[in-house]
Design an enzyme around this catalytic site. Structure first.
Site, PDB file in Angstrom:
ATOM      1  N   SER A 175       0.850  -1.189   0.000  1.00  0.00           N
ATOM      2  CA  SER A 175       0.000   0.000   0.000  1.00  0.00           C
ATOM      3  C   SER A 175       0.886   1.238   0.000  1.00  0.00           C
ATOM      4  O   SER A 175       2.101   1.142   0.123  1.00  0.00           O
ATOM      5  CB  SER A 175      -0.862   0.029   1.249  1.00  0.00           C
ATOM      6  OG  SER A 175      -1.644  -1.115   1.328  1.00  0.00           O
ATOM      7  N   LYS A 201      -4.607   9.180  -7.145  1.00  0.00           N
ATOM      8  CA  LYS A 201      -4.641   7.841  -6.569  1.00  0.00           C
ATOM      9  C   LYS A 201      -5.920   7.203  -7.106  1.00  0.00           C
ATOM     10  O   LYS A 201      -7.023   7.563  -6.700  1.00  0.00           O
ATOM     11  CB  LYS A 201      -4.678   7.932  -5.044  1.00  0.00           C
ATOM     12  CG  LYS A 201      -4.608   6.597  -4.352  1.00  0.00           C
ATOM     13  CD  LYS A 201      -4.473   6.811  -2.833  1.00  0.00           C
ATOM     14  CE  LYS A 201      -4.353   5.489  -2.114  1.00  0.00           C
ATOM     15  NZ  LYS A 201      -5.567   4.662  -2.234  1.00  0.00           N
TER      16      LYS A 201
END
Ligand SMILES: [Zn+2]
Length: 653
Positions: free
Chosen positions: A89, A113
Site C-alpha cells: 500500500s 490515486k
C-alpha cells in the site's frame, strides 16, 4: 504482548484494540474479497485512523493488524500467481504538512490515486502475456483472459524486451452511471463494479462494460532514473497513463491541480511520488508500504441532519432496498434528502431510528451516504410485509450481509421484472414493449401474467388507445401487431423468457437443442429429464428446472398455447429432403410466407412444384379437409396431405 503488564487504562485499550482489529479485518474481507462493503470508506478510514493512533500510543502492533498487513483477498476459481515484488500500500495522510515533510527537497511529482482494482500486466516479445490482480500483495489472481477485453490495453507494443507494468483497472463515472441504470441492484461505487467485472468468469460481461487500464508504475528497470520520464515512454508505447504533474510544482500546486471532479475516473486521493528510481530503491519499504511515495487522502466533509424516514422499495427481483430520507442538506452545492442504506446489516450497524441525528456526506464527492449516527436510538423497524404487494418477507444472508426479500411470487414489483425479461430481445422479443408500458398494463390490472399480454380484451385496448395519456392510436396498434408477431417463436426463447432460476440464455438453447426444438417433446418429457446429462448442466440447474416445472407446468402449458414454435434451421439441417417433391397450397401461419417455406425445402434438398402429380410426395395444406382441386387430386393419387406443423415435425425429428 503480555496483557498483565497493562494498567487498567491499558486493559481498556487492549479490548478496544482487539475489537477494532477484528472489525477492520471483517470489513476488509467483505470489501476486498466479496466486493460487498459492510461500511462506508469513510467509516473504515476513521476506524483505521483510530487503530493506528492506538498503536502509536501503546507502542504495540499485532501481527495481522490491518495497519501492517496489506489488505486484499483471493477468490476461488482463479489461478494464483506470485508477484515479482510484493505489491504494497501507500502510506496515507490527510495532512499536507506531512506530505511536505515527506518530499523535503527531493524531485517529486503528483498523480491521482486511482480507485479501482490494481492489476499487473506482463509483456513478452512485444505481446501481452499475463494479467494478475493484486490479491494479497504477495500473490494475485490470473486475469489474463479477462484483460484481453479491456479496450485501452494494447495487446502488442513496439517494446520487445520483457515488460511489467502496474496500473489500475477502473470504470469511468459516465460508464458507471450507464451500467447502473440497467442493473437491479446498482453498485455503490465504480470500484466494486470494476472489481466485480474484471473478476467475472463470464467474459461477455467484461466485453459489455468499458473497463479501462491506467498505468501508474513501470516495474521493469528501463535504465532511466526518472520515473515520470519512464511513464511518458510507457505512454508512447500505447498505454493510458495516470496524469502526472510537473516536477517543479509545490505540494499546494499539485493538490490544487488534481481535483477529483477534473478526472473521468474515480480517485480517492493524490499520490506524491519521489521521481528518482535510485533514491526510491535506497529508501526501501516496510511490510506495509514503499517509502518512495505517500498518499494524500481527501477529507469527505460530513454534514449533520435528521433522519425522517427509512423507505423500503421492492425491486424487480424481489429484493427490498432501504433508503434513508432526511431533512435537506447542502452537500457541496447539491441539496440532498436521500441516500441508500444498502441492506439490513448496514442499518443494524448504524443503529438507526426516525428522528436520529445522522451525518451524511458525498462519497468521493458524488454519491450521498450516511456516514454515522450520532444518537443511535436503534428504533428502526424491519417491515414485516412487502411495501409493494403486502406479501410475506424474508431475510437472506448474502456473503455476510442481511438482505430483505419479498417472498410473494406474484408480487407486482417482481411481475414487472419478469415481464421486462419475457418481452426482451433474446426472449419472446416484443418489439417496442417498454418497461413503462408494462408498468401501465400492470397498474391498470390488465396484465397479471405473461399470457395476459396475448389476451388483451377489446375494452382494454379501447381504453389504452383512446384514454391513456402518452399513447397514440397508431403506437398501440403497432404494439398489438408486434405482440401478434411474437407468437412465432422458438423453444429456446420461450424457455429463456420464463425466468427459471439459474437458466440463462445459453442453458435455454442447450435445453431446446436437447429436445430438438420441439415444444411437444419438452412438454411431455421436460419434467422427467435428467438435465445433468447436458454438457455444462450441474445438479443445481437440474434441480431448479425440476422445481420450476413441477410448480408451474399448468401455467407453462396454457402459455404455450399462445405460441407457434418454429424449428431452428440449425436443427433442421439434419433432415434430408432430397428426391422429395412438395406442393404447397392454402394460407400459411407458421412460416411468414410461401417463399420462406420453399427456401427451407430447397435448402434441405427437396423440390417444390406448382401442381400435384404422381411425382408429388407431399401436399402441404393446413386445411386437410379442404375440397380444393389440389386436395382432391392428392387424395385420388394417395399422396399424403400434411399441415405445416407436421412438416416442421418431419424436418426436426
Ligand atoms: Zn412484494
Amino acid at each position: 504482548m503480555d496483557k498483565t503488564s497493562l494498567s487498567m487504562e491499558g486493559e481498556c485499550d487492549w479490548i478496544k484494540y482487539k475489537e477494532l482489529t477484528s472489525i477492520l479485518q471483517k470489513a476488509s474481507y467483505a470489501y476486498y474479497g466479496l466486493d460487498r462493503p459492510l461500511m462506508t470508506d469513510k467509516e473504515y478510514d476513521d476506524l483505521y485512523d483510530e487503530l493506528s493512533t492506538l498503536e502509536k500510543e501503546t507502542n504495540c502492533v499485532l501481527a495481522g493488524s490491518p495497519t501492517i498487513k496489506v489488505q486484499g483477498y483471493l477468490l476461488n476459481g482463479f489461478t494464483k500467481v506470485k508477484h515479482t515484488k510484493p505489491m504494497l500500500s501507500a502510506n496515507k495522510t490527510k495532512d499536507t504538512k506531512e506530505i511536505e515533510k515527506f518530499v523535503t527537497n527531493n524531485r517529486f511529482y503528483g498523480s491521482y490515486k486511482l480507485d479501482g482494482l490494481t492489476v499487473v500486466v506482463r509483456y513478452k516479445n512485444g505481446e501481452f502475456a499475463q494479467g494478475i490482480t493484486r490479491g494479497t500483495g504477495i500473490e494475485g489472481e490470473d486475469v489474463t483472459e479477462q484483460c484481453r477485453f479491456i479496450k485501452n490495453l494494447p495487446m502488442t507494443i513496439p517494446y520487445k524486451s520483457n515488460l511489467e507494468l502496474r496500473g489500475e483497472c477502473v470504470i469511468s463515472w459516465d460508464e458507471f452511471k450507464r451500467i447502473n441504470r440497467n442493473l437491479d441492484t446498482p453498485y455503490s461505487h465504480p470500484r466494486n463494479l470494476a472489481s466485480g467485472t474484471l473478476r467475472n468468469l463470464d467474459l461477455n460481461i467484461i466485453k459489455d462494460r468499458n473497463l479501462s487500464f491506467v498505468v501508474f508504475e513501470c516495474v521493469t528497470d528501463m535504465k532511466e532514473d526518472s520515473k515520470s520520464e519512464t511513464l511518458i515512454d510507457v505512454h508512447n508505447m500505447g498505454f493510458e497513463i495516470v496524469p502526472i504533474t510537473k516536477l517543479n510544482s509545490t505540494v499546494d500546486q499539485v493538490s490544487n491541480a488534481l481535483q477529483p471532479e477534473f478526472y473521468q475516473y474515480p480517485t480517492d486521493g493524490i499520490i506524491f511520488e519521489l521521481d528518482s528510481r535510485k533514491l526510491s530503491e535506497s529508501l526501501g519499504s516496510t511490510s506495509h508500504h514503499e517509502c518512495c511515495r505517500m498518499a494524500l487522502k481527501w477529507e469527505d466533509e460530513p454534514y449533520e441532519t435528521k433522519l425522517k424516514d427509512i423507505e423500503w422499495n421492492t425491486s424487480k427481483t424481489g429484493l427490498i432496498n432501504p433508503v434513508a430520507v432526511f431533512e435537506p442538506v447542502d452537500l457541496d452545492g447539491t441539496i440532498t434528502t436521500r441516500a441508500t442504506l444498502h441492506n439490513v446489516s448496514y442499518i443494524e450497524n448504524l443503529q438507526l431510528g426516525i428522528g436520529d441525528t445522522i451525518q451524511v456526506y458525498r462519497a468521493n464527492m458524488v454519491i450521498p451516504k450516511v456516514h454515522s449516527n450520532l444518537t443511535r436510538s436503534n428504533a428502526w423497524k424491519l417491515p414485516d410485509k412487502c411495501p409493494c404487494c403486502g406479501g410475506d418477507v424474508e431475510i437472506h444472508n448474502e456473503n455476510g450481509s442481511k438482505t430483505l426479500h419479498c417472498m410473494n411470487p406474484d408480487c407486482k414489483a417482481k411481475l414487472l421484472g419478469k415481464l421486462v425479461h419475457f418481452v426482451s430481445k433474446n426472449a419472446i422479443n416484443i418489439d417496442g414493449m417498454s418497461e413503462a408500458t408494462l408498468q401501465l398494463l400492470i397498474e391498470r390490472g390488465w396484465v397479471k401474467s405473461f399470457k395476459d399480454l396475448y389476451n388483451l380484451k377489446e375494452n382494454q385496448i379501447y381504453l389504452w388507445k383512446y384514454h391513456t395519456v402518452g399513447f397514440g392510436e397508431k403506437s398501440v396498434d403497432k404494439l398489438l401487431e408486434n405482440i401478434e408477431k411474437s407468437r412465432n417463436t422458438t423453444l429456446d426463447r420461450f424457455i429463456y423468457g420464463l425466468c427459471i432460476p439459474l437458466i440463462g440464455r445459453t442453458a435455454s438453447k442447450e435445453i431446446a437443442k436437447f429436445f430438438k426444438y420441439d415444444y411437444k417433446k419438452f412438454r411431455t418429457d421436460g419434467i422427467v429429464t435428467h438435465y445433468s446429462q447436458i454438457d455444462g448442466f450441474g445438479d443445481n440447474m437440474n434441480q431448479s428446472l425440476h422445481d420450476y416445472l413441477r410448480e408451474n407446468h399448468m401455467k407453462i402449458f396454457t402459455l404455450a398455447d399462445e405460441f407457434i414454435f418454429e424449428t431452428k434451421s440449425e436443427s433442421s439441417n439434419n433432415a434430408d429432403l432430397s428426391n422429395k417433391t412438395f406442393v404447397i397450397t392454402g394460407s400459411l401461419n407458421h412460416y411468414k410466407n410461401r417463399d420462406e417455406l420453399i427456401n427451407i425445402i430447397e435448402q434441405l434438398g427437396g423440390k417444390v412444384s406448382g401442381s400435384v402429380s404422381s411425382r408429388t410426395n407431399y401436399l402441404i395444406n393446413n386445411d386437410v379437409t379442404s375440397t380444393s382441386g389440389k386436395n382432391k387430386k392428392a387424395k385420388d393419387l394417395g399422396i399424403p396431405i400434411i399441415s405445416e406443423n407436421q412438416f416442421v415435425q418431419m424436418i426436426t425429428s
